[in-house]
Design a protein around this motif. Structure first.
Motif, mmCIF file in Angstrom:
data_model
loop_
_atom_site.group_PDB
_atom_site.id
_atom_site.type_symbol
_atom_site.label_atom_id
_atom_site.label_comp_id
_atom_site.label_asym_id
_atom_site.label_seq_id
_atom_site.Cartn_x
_atom_site.Cartn_y
_atom_site.Cartn_z
ATOM 1 N N UNK A 12 61.665 -2.437 -34.150
ATOM 2 C CA UNK A 12 60.737 -1.981 -33.115
ATOM 3 C C UNK A 12 59.756 -0.972 -33.695
ATOM 4 N N UNK A 13 60.245 -0.064 -34.523
ATOM 5 C CA UNK A 13 59.355 0.903 -35.173
ATOM 6 C C UNK A 13 58.239 0.182 -35.912
ATOM 7 N N UNK A 14 58.584 -0.839 -36.693
ATOM 8 C CA UNK A 14 57.573 -1.572 -37.459
ATOM 9 C C UNK A 14 56.645 -2.373 -36.562
ATOM 10 N N UNK A 15 57.169 -2.922 -35.482
ATOM 11 C CA UNK A 15 56.325 -3.657 -34.525
ATOM 12 C C UNK A 15 55.285 -2.718 -33.922
ATOM 13 N N UNK A 16 55.687 -1.510 -33.601
ATOM 14 C CA UNK A 16 54.764 -0.524 -33.024
ATOM 15 C C UNK A 16 53.683 -0.098 -34.018
ATOM 16 N N UNK A 17 53.936 -0.270 -35.304
ATOM 17 C CA UNK A 17 53.022 0.256 -36.317
ATOM 18 C C UNK A 17 52.247 -0.814 -37.088
ATOM 19 N N UNK A 18 52.268 -2.057 -36.611
ATOM 20 C CA UNK A 18 51.479 -3.099 -37.267
ATOM 21 C C UNK A 18 49.987 -2.900 -36.980
ATOM 22 N N UNK A 19 49.171 -3.311 -37.944
ATOM 23 C CA UNK A 19 47.726 -3.196 -37.786
ATOM 24 C C UNK A 19 47.044 -4.486 -38.218
ATOM 25 N N UNK A 20 45.864 -4.720 -37.662
ATOM 26 C CA UNK A 20 44.912 -5.689 -38.215
ATOM 27 C C UNK A 20 43.758 -4.812 -38.685
ATOM 28 N N UNK A 21 42.655 -4.807 -37.959
ATOM 29 C CA UNK A 21 41.646 -3.781 -38.224
ATOM 30 C C UNK A 21 42.007 -2.494 -37.486
#
Length: 316
Positions: A12-21
């Motif tokens: 969940x931590x990583x899902x919250x911190x994904x980026x595109x632009x």
């Protein structure tokens, strides 16, 4: 009908911190995070962007503001569910009536599982139950607690993602701006840096025990292979010292990613393909250039004595 699966706190931590632009939280169909705790608990604090699930006549209501069929991640949490199996709830609390309690035991699913079992009829993607619930997640990532209920689109656009977690509580992968961010540095308890860029940061200046700075430009002919062994030894030492390590480069998608993949190959004694898949799962926008992929393949041969991964096939 979709599956009901567990989601670890680090996922969940990583899902919250994904980026595109920008932060992917700004995408309307990216994440639906649902809190099935009481209104009092939710108002006291909840995970950022979480919606409270309401009840009427003891029945959960499906959120109308979300198109569940189109959501990529649908994650439900309660206070502390740790199993998808039935949990034990007892009808009496008197220790002196222990034998009677055994007879009065009732088996019921936790609130998150109960609601998740309803949601799988409305989604195409799996419904995830947060292992350990809010208590576990907020204990690990207290900086993602909030009382904020409504998030405007511009606020989500401006959200500053944290570095991605590669090994829970031990290794993070990020970019130069995150490495210079004092709050992120403090929140993640970073104790060592592996900087693979031409830029510098204000941390650990002149301290070779805590800073490994490999000055390498982001070019197609950059050679990182000769530093792989040094990187691995530096990171392995800090893991033994229980130091939290941040590995970063300018944008955090190429040079630093290659370094982390190389370390996992060494540390876990595994193939390029397997280490690549792990980092890709953690950081979906990773993009080491082709030269670095070739160097990782050479690293695989150095570690295992032969090539085990076919990089002619797309591994992106």
């Amino acid at each position: 009908m979709a599956e009901l699966l567990f989601c670890e706190p680090t996922e969940l931590y990583n899902i919250l911190n994904q980026v595109s632009k920008l932060s992917r939280l700004a995408e309307p169909n990216y994440l639906c995070l649902l809190d099935v705790r009481s209104k009092r608990q939710y108002d006291e604090s909840h995970v950022i962007t979480a919606l409270r699930v309401k009840k009427t006549d003891h029945q959960y209501l499906i959120p109308e503001s979300v198109d569940l069929e189109c959501v990529r991640y649908c994650i439900v949490y309660d206070s502390n569910t740790s199993s998808l199996e039935l949990s034990i709830q007892r009808g009496q609390d008197d220790d002196e009536e222990k034998e009677d309690k055994e007879e009065d035991t009732e088996l019921l699913p936790g609130p998150a599982v109960e609601f998740g079992q309803i949601l799988i009829h409305f989604t195409r993607q799996p419904v995830y139950i947060l292992r350990g619930g809010y208590e576990c997640f907020s204990g690990m990532y207290h900086f993602f607690r909030t009382q904020k209920i409504i998030w405007m689109p511009q606020e989500l656009d401006a959200f500053q993602p944290y570095p991605i977690e590669i090994l829970p509580g031990r290794i993070f992968l990020g970019k130069i701006s995150q490495a210079c961010n004092a709050k992120m540095h403090k929140d993640l308890k970073i104790k060592a840096h592996v900087n693979i860029s031409m830029e510098t940061t204000p941390y650990f200046v002149g301290n070779v025990d805590k800073l490994l700075h490999i000055k390498l430009e982001d070019t197609p002919d950059a050679v990182l292979f000769t530093y792989f062994r040094h990187i691995c030894h530096f990171m392995e030492l800090h893991l033994r010292l229980h130091s939290v390590i941040l590995v970063f480069s300018t944008q955090g998608i190429s040079r630093s990613v290659a370094a982390v993949v190389a370390f996992l190959m060494h540390y876990n004694e595994e193939t390029l393909k397997r280490s690549w898949a792990h980092v890709k799962k953690c950081k979906t926008n990773m993009r080491p250039n082709r030269a670095l992929v070739t160097q990782l393949l050479e690293w695989e041969r150095a570690l295992h004595g032969e090539y085990l991964t076919d990089i002619s096939e797309p591994i992106y």
